[in-house]
Scaffold this motif. Structure first.
Motif, PDB file in Angstrom:
ATOM      1  N   THR A  93       0.720  -1.208  -0.122  1.00 44.06           N
ATOM      2  CA  THR A  93       0.075  -0.293   0.157  1.00 44.06           C
ATOM      3  C   THR A  93       0.643   1.238   0.022  1.00 44.06           C
ATOM      4  OG1 THR A  93      -0.048  -0.126   2.473  1.00 44.06           O
ATOM      5  CG2 THR A  93      -2.114  -1.004   1.362  1.00 44.06           C
ATOM      6  N   ASP A  94       2.156   1.090   0.182  1.00 47.40           N
ATOM      7  CA  ASP A  94       2.965   2.436   0.295  1.00 47.40           C
ATOM      8  C   ASP A  94       3.209   2.580  -1.277  1.00 47.40           C
ATOM      9  OD1 ASP A  94       3.375   2.695   3.066  1.00 47.40           O
ATOM     10  OD2 ASP A  94       4.941   1.067   2.992  1.00 47.40           O
ATOM     11  N   HIS A  95       3.912   3.839  -1.626  1.00 45.51           N
ATOM     12  CA  HIS A  95       3.826   4.455  -2.868  1.00 45.51           C
ATOM     13  C   HIS A  95       5.299   4.464  -3.153  1.00 45.51           C
ATOM     14  CE1 HIS A  95      -0.312   5.427  -2.397  1.00 45.51           C
ATOM     15  NE2 HIS A  95       0.118   5.757  -1.220  1.00 45.51           N
ATOM     16  N   LEU A  96       5.564   4.596  -4.690  1.00 41.83           N
ATOM     17  CA  LEU A  96       7.208   4.712  -5.206  1.00 41.83           C
ATOM     18  C   LEU A  96       7.164   5.306  -6.522  1.00 41.83           C
ATOM     19  CD1 LEU A  96       9.662   1.975  -5.190  1.00 41.83           C
ATOM     20  CD2 LEU A  96       9.253   3.254  -7.203  1.00 41.83           C
ATOM     21  N   ILE A  97       7.930   6.420  -6.466  1.00 43.34           N
ATOM     22  CA  ILE A  97       8.024   7.064  -7.784  1.00 43.34           C
ATOM     23  C   ILE A  97       9.582   6.914  -8.145  1.00 43.34           C
ATOM     24  CG2 ILE A  97       8.110   9.305  -6.917  1.00 43.34           C
ATOM     25  CD1 ILE A  97       6.507  10.300  -9.534  1.00 43.34           C
ATOM     26  N   THR A  98      10.038   6.907  -9.510  1.00 39.63           N
ATOM     27  CA  THR A  98      11.413   6.827  -9.873  1.00 39.63           C
ATOM     28  C   THR A  98      11.605   7.763 -11.233  1.00 39.63           C
ATOM     29  OG1 THR A  98      13.478   5.327 -10.018  1.00 39.63           O
ATOM     30  CG2 THR A  98      11.418   4.534 -10.984  1.00 39.63           C
ATOM     31  N   ALA A  99      12.854   7.580 -11.765  1.00 34.26           N
ATOM     32  CA  ALA A  99      13.174   8.120 -12.873  1.00 34.26           C
ATOM     33  C   ALA A  99      12.913   7.076 -14.074  1.00 34.26           C
ATOM     34  CB  ALA A  99      14.587   8.518 -12.686  1.00 34.26           C
ATOM     35  N   TYR A 100      13.928   7.175 -14.909  1.00 33.49           N
ATOM     36  CA  TYR A 100      13.798   6.544 -16.352  1.00 33.49           C
ATOM     37  C   TYR A 100      14.276   5.017 -16.273  1.00 33.49           C
ATOM     38  CZ  TYR A 100      17.982   9.206 -16.728  1.00 33.49           C
ATOM     39  OH  TYR A 100      19.013  10.210 -16.377  1.00 33.49           O
ATOM     40  N   ARG A 101      15.154   4.761 -15.154  1.00 32.91           N
ATOM     41  CA  ARG A 101      15.656   3.592 -15.172  1.00 32.91           C
ATOM     42  C   ARG A 101      14.756   2.397 -14.134  1.00 32.91           C
ATOM     43  NH1 ARG A 101      20.681   2.708 -16.803  1.00 32.91           N
ATOM     44  NH2 ARG A 101      21.078   5.149 -16.057  1.00 32.91           N
ATOM     45  N   ALA A 102      13.740   2.364 -14.842  1.00 36.75           N
ATOM     46  CA  ALA A 102      12.253   1.959 -14.125  1.00 36.75           C
ATOM     47  C   ALA A 102      11.852   0.401 -14.328  1.00 36.75           C
ATOM     48  CB  ALA A 102      11.213   2.830 -14.589  1.00 36.75           C
ATOM     49  N   HIS A 103      12.625  -0.317 -15.170  1.00 32.25           N
ATOM     50  CA  HIS A 103      12.054  -1.647 -15.315  1.00 32.25           C
ATOM     51  C   HIS A 103      11.938  -2.663 -14.091  1.00 32.25           C
ATOM     52  CE1 HIS A 103      13.943  -0.972 -19.537  1.00 32.25           C
ATOM     53  NE2 HIS A 103      13.043  -0.093 -19.307  1.00 32.25           N
ATOM     54  N   GLY A 104      13.084  -2.427 -13.371  1.00 23.87           N
ATOM     55  CA  GLY A 104      13.072  -3.160 -12.075  1.00 23.87           C
ATOM     56  C   GLY A 104      12.108  -3.109 -10.983  1.00 23.87           C
ATOM     57  N   PHE A 105      11.794  -1.620 -11.026  1.00 26.17           N
ATOM     58  CA  PHE A 105      10.693  -1.283  -9.947  1.00 26.17           C
ATOM     59  C   PHE A 105       9.312  -1.530 -10.452  1.00 26.17           C
ATOM     60  CE2 PHE A 105      14.354   1.538  -8.935  1.00 26.17           C
ATOM     61  CZ  PHE A 105      14.346   1.455  -7.664  1.00 26.17           C
ATOM     62  N   THR A 106       9.082  -1.497 -11.809  1.00 25.41           N
ATOM     63  CA  THR A 106       7.849  -1.908 -12.352  1.00 25.41           C
ATOM     64  C   THR A 106       7.523  -3.235 -12.099  1.00 25.41           C
ATOM     65  OG1 THR A 106       8.466  -0.357 -14.231  1.00 25.41           O
ATOM     66  CG2 THR A 106       6.605  -1.931 -14.477  1.00 25.41           C
ATOM     67  N   PHE A 107       8.470  -4.320 -12.252  1.00 21.82           N
ATOM     68  CA  PHE A 107       8.459  -5.716 -11.855  1.00 21.82           C
ATOM     69  C   PHE A 107       8.270  -5.836 -10.386  1.00 21.82           C
ATOM     70  CE2 PHE A 107      10.488  -9.656 -10.320  1.00 21.82           C
ATOM     71  CZ  PHE A 107       9.394 -10.585 -11.090  1.00 21.82           C
ATOM     72  N   THR A 108       9.123  -5.341  -9.433  1.00 19.54           N
ATOM     73  CA  THR A 108       8.927  -5.257  -8.140  1.00 19.54           C
ATOM     74  C   THR A 108       7.548  -4.890  -7.480  1.00 19.54           C
ATOM     75  OG1 THR A 108       9.979  -3.592  -7.431  1.00 19.54           O
ATOM     76  CG2 THR A 108      11.313  -5.500  -7.739  1.00 19.54           C
ATOM     77  N   ALA A 165       6.931  14.024  -3.565  1.00 18.21           N
ATOM     78  CA  ALA A 165       6.776  14.991  -2.264  1.00 18.21           C
ATOM     79  C   ALA A 165       5.226  15.191  -2.111  1.00 18.21           C
ATOM     80  CB  ALA A 165       7.481  16.165  -2.201  1.00 18.21           C
ATOM     81  N   GLY A 166       4.542  15.454  -3.312  1.00 14.08           N
ATOM     82  CA  GLY A 166       3.093  15.709  -3.351  1.00 14.08           C
ATOM     83  C   GLY A 166       2.358  14.353  -3.111  1.00 14.08           C
ATOM     84  N   ILE A 167       2.891  13.243  -3.558  1.00 14.79           N
ATOM     85  CA  ILE A 167       2.045  11.813  -3.255  1.00 14.79           C
ATOM     86  C   ILE A 167       2.321  11.788  -1.752  1.00 14.79           C
ATOM     87  CG2 ILE A 167       2.539   9.372  -3.384  1.00 14.79           C
ATOM     88  CD1 ILE A 167       3.780  10.036  -6.125  1.00 14.79           C
ATOM     89  N   ALA A 168       3.352  12.126  -1.135  1.00 13.02           N
ATOM     90  CA  ALA A 168       3.710  12.082   0.405  1.00 13.02           C
ATOM     91  C   ALA A 168       2.561  13.061   1.093  1.00 13.02           C
ATOM     92  CB  ALA A 168       4.939  12.346   0.716  1.00 13.02           C
ATOM     93  N   LEU A 169       2.326  13.963   0.521  1.00 11.61           N
ATOM     94  CA  LEU A 169       1.406  15.076   0.997  1.00 11.61           C
ATOM     95  C   LEU A 169      -0.054  14.494   1.023  1.00 11.61           C
ATOM     96  CD1 LEU A 169       0.574  17.857   2.098  1.00 11.61           C
ATOM     97  CD2 LEU A 169       0.581  18.595  -0.244  1.00 11.61           C
ATOM     98  N   ALA A 170      -0.405  13.930   0.035  1.00  8.94           N
ATOM     99  CA  ALA A 170      -1.669  13.206  -0.143  1.00  8.94           C
ATOM    100  C   ALA A 170      -1.691  11.954   0.781  1.00  8.94           C
ATOM    101  CB  ALA A 170      -1.868  12.521  -1.671  1.00  8.94           C
ATOM    102  N   CYS A 171      -0.803  11.268   1.100  1.00 11.60           N
ATOM    103  CA  CYS A 171      -0.687  10.300   2.157  1.00 11.60           C
ATOM    104  C   CYS A 171      -0.979  10.879   3.687  1.00 11.60           C
ATOM    105  CB  CYS A 171       0.705   9.397   2.355  1.00 11.60           C
ATOM    106  SG  CYS A 171       0.930   8.482   1.027  1.00 11.60           S
ATOM    107  N   LYS A 172      -0.205  11.901   3.731  1.00  9.28           N
ATOM    108  CA  LYS A 172      -0.597  12.567   5.178  1.00  9.28           C
ATOM    109  C   LYS A 172      -2.071  13.359   5.367  1.00  9.28           C
ATOM    110  CE  LYS A 172       1.397  15.978   8.479  1.00  9.28           C
ATOM    111  NZ  LYS A 172       2.635  16.770   8.818  1.00  9.28           N
TER     112      LYS A 172
END
Length: 393
Positions: A114-129, A178-185
């Motif tokens: 349920t936690d959130h993740l955002i990254t740059a363009y080297r993203a294939h591994g994160f997309t899988f996990t 930071a905006g996603i974290a603001l939404a969480c709070k």
């Protein structure tokens, strides 16, 4: 003793009737493994923190096998992407993360779905996990309808539940995180956002603006610098007056982590997530890691570093090798069992590649689809005023 001879006879008879792979499966099934083992891990360097993550951790056999399979899948997927790119089946930008598998798998192991993740363009591994299949990722890379973004996003624009890409503009994802974290709070949820960027983006002004706002509002944001030593072809020493990226938050606590050790990454992530969930505000992590490929597929990766340097990292610090050695030496798994996983992963990747090359491309009339979510259909102007596309959510 009788049981041992019975198992041995079974293996010998299998060897006569079946290939060696089947015989090895019986050996693995009959062997008794430890349920867990305790390992020492490297101490993190700390900034504005009195205590850091633990220096010992327990790895269960179940988790170890899961992490090994995931890292091997990411590694093999990236190598297959390399092959498809060189065959000109994948086109455009393509940034591979082989060598950095402990980062994406270790970070995921330290947070909740349920936690959130955002990254740059080297993203294939994160997309899988984050939960997407290899088939969806490779099909997106080849621009097919079965891709995770319907073939319209490509390498840098993949998304999943609680995963916000894949962003092509250097550093631009950090204020979004930071905006996603603001939404969480704001929503009162016990969730955190992992906001990743590379050492090459670490000097961007917008990152420091995001630091400031996150600290003022005590946002549950973990800023994570993946330091793979090179921003494109420029070493960190040539690009940054200070390479202590974990101290860059100044007023934000930070820790520097061995990003080649999945257990270090996991424990540091658990520590950082607990810090944020406690209401103390943001924290900064620097993951010291390394990429084996160049910056992108257009970069051979050996004009600014030597082949010997790459080989030294492979031989001494490879994240998959480190986990494998730990598991085998602690009787959490056998070499044969891990080889079985390798065979299964290779087959999964080959099947996904077959799908990614056979699946049809999206038709031209779908070019304007999915611009908005849950909106009624509307028309989108094309390259000139006479070309119109319908947009359907």
């Amino acid at each position: 003793m009788v049981k041992v001879f019975a198992e041995l006879n079974k293996v010998l008879s299998l060897k006569q009737r079946n290939p060696p792979y089947e015989a090895s499966r019986v050996l693995v099934a009959s062997r008794h493994f430890a349920n867990d083992a305790t390992f020492e891990i490297k101490k993190c360097d700390l900034h504005r923190l009195e205590e850091g993550p633990p220096v010992t951790t327990v790895l269960t056999r179940e988790d170890g096998l899961k992490y090994y399979r995931m890292m091997q899948t990411v590694r093999r997927m990236e190598l297959k992407a390399d092959q498809l790119y060189k065959q000109k089946i994948i086109r455009g930008f393509c940034h591979l993360c082989d060598g950095q598998e402990a980062c994406c798998v270790g970070l995921e192991a330290g947070i909740n779905p349920t936690d959130h993740l955002i990254t740059a363009y080297r993203a294939h591994g994160f997309t899988f996990t984050r939960g997407l299949s290899v088939r969806e990722i490779l099909a997106e890379l080849t621009g097919r309808r079965g891709g995770c973004a319907k073939g319209k996003g490509g390498s840098m624009h993949m998304y999943a539940k609680n995963f916000y890409g894949g962003n092509g503009i250097v550093g631009a994802q950090v204020p979004l995180g930071a905006g996603i974290a603001l939404a969480c709070k704001y929503n009162g949820k016990d969730e955190v956002c992992l906001t990743l960027y590379g050492d090459g983006a670490a000097n961007q002004g917008q990152i420091f603006e995001a630091y400031n706002m996150a600290a003022l509002w005590k946002l549950p944001c973990i800023f994570i610098c993946e330091n793979n030593r090179y921003g494109m072809g420029t070493s960190v020493e040539r690009a940054a007056a200070s390479t202590d990226y974990y101290k860059r938050g100044d007023f934000i606590p930070g820790l520097r982590v061995d990003g080649m050790d999945i257990l270090c990454v996991r424990e540091a992530t658990k520590f950082a997530a607990a810090y944020c969930r406690s209401g103390k505000g943001p924290i900064l992590m620097e993951l010291q890691t390394y990429r084996y490929h160049g910056h992108s597929m257009s970069d051979p990766g050996v004009s600014y570093r030597t082949r010997e340097e790459i080989q030294e990292v492979r031989s001494k610090s490879d994240p998959i090798m480190l986990l494998k050695d730990r598991m085998v030496n602690s009787n959490l798994a056998s070499v044969e069992e891990l080889k079985e996983i390798d065979v299964e992963v290779r087959k999964e990747i080959e099947d996904a590649a077959q799908f990614a090359t056979a699946d049809p491309e999206p038709p031209l009339e779908e070019l304007g689809y999915h611009i908005y979510c849950n909106d009624p259909p509307f028309e989108v102007r094309g390259a000139n005023q006479w070309i119109k596309f319908k947009s359907i959510s």
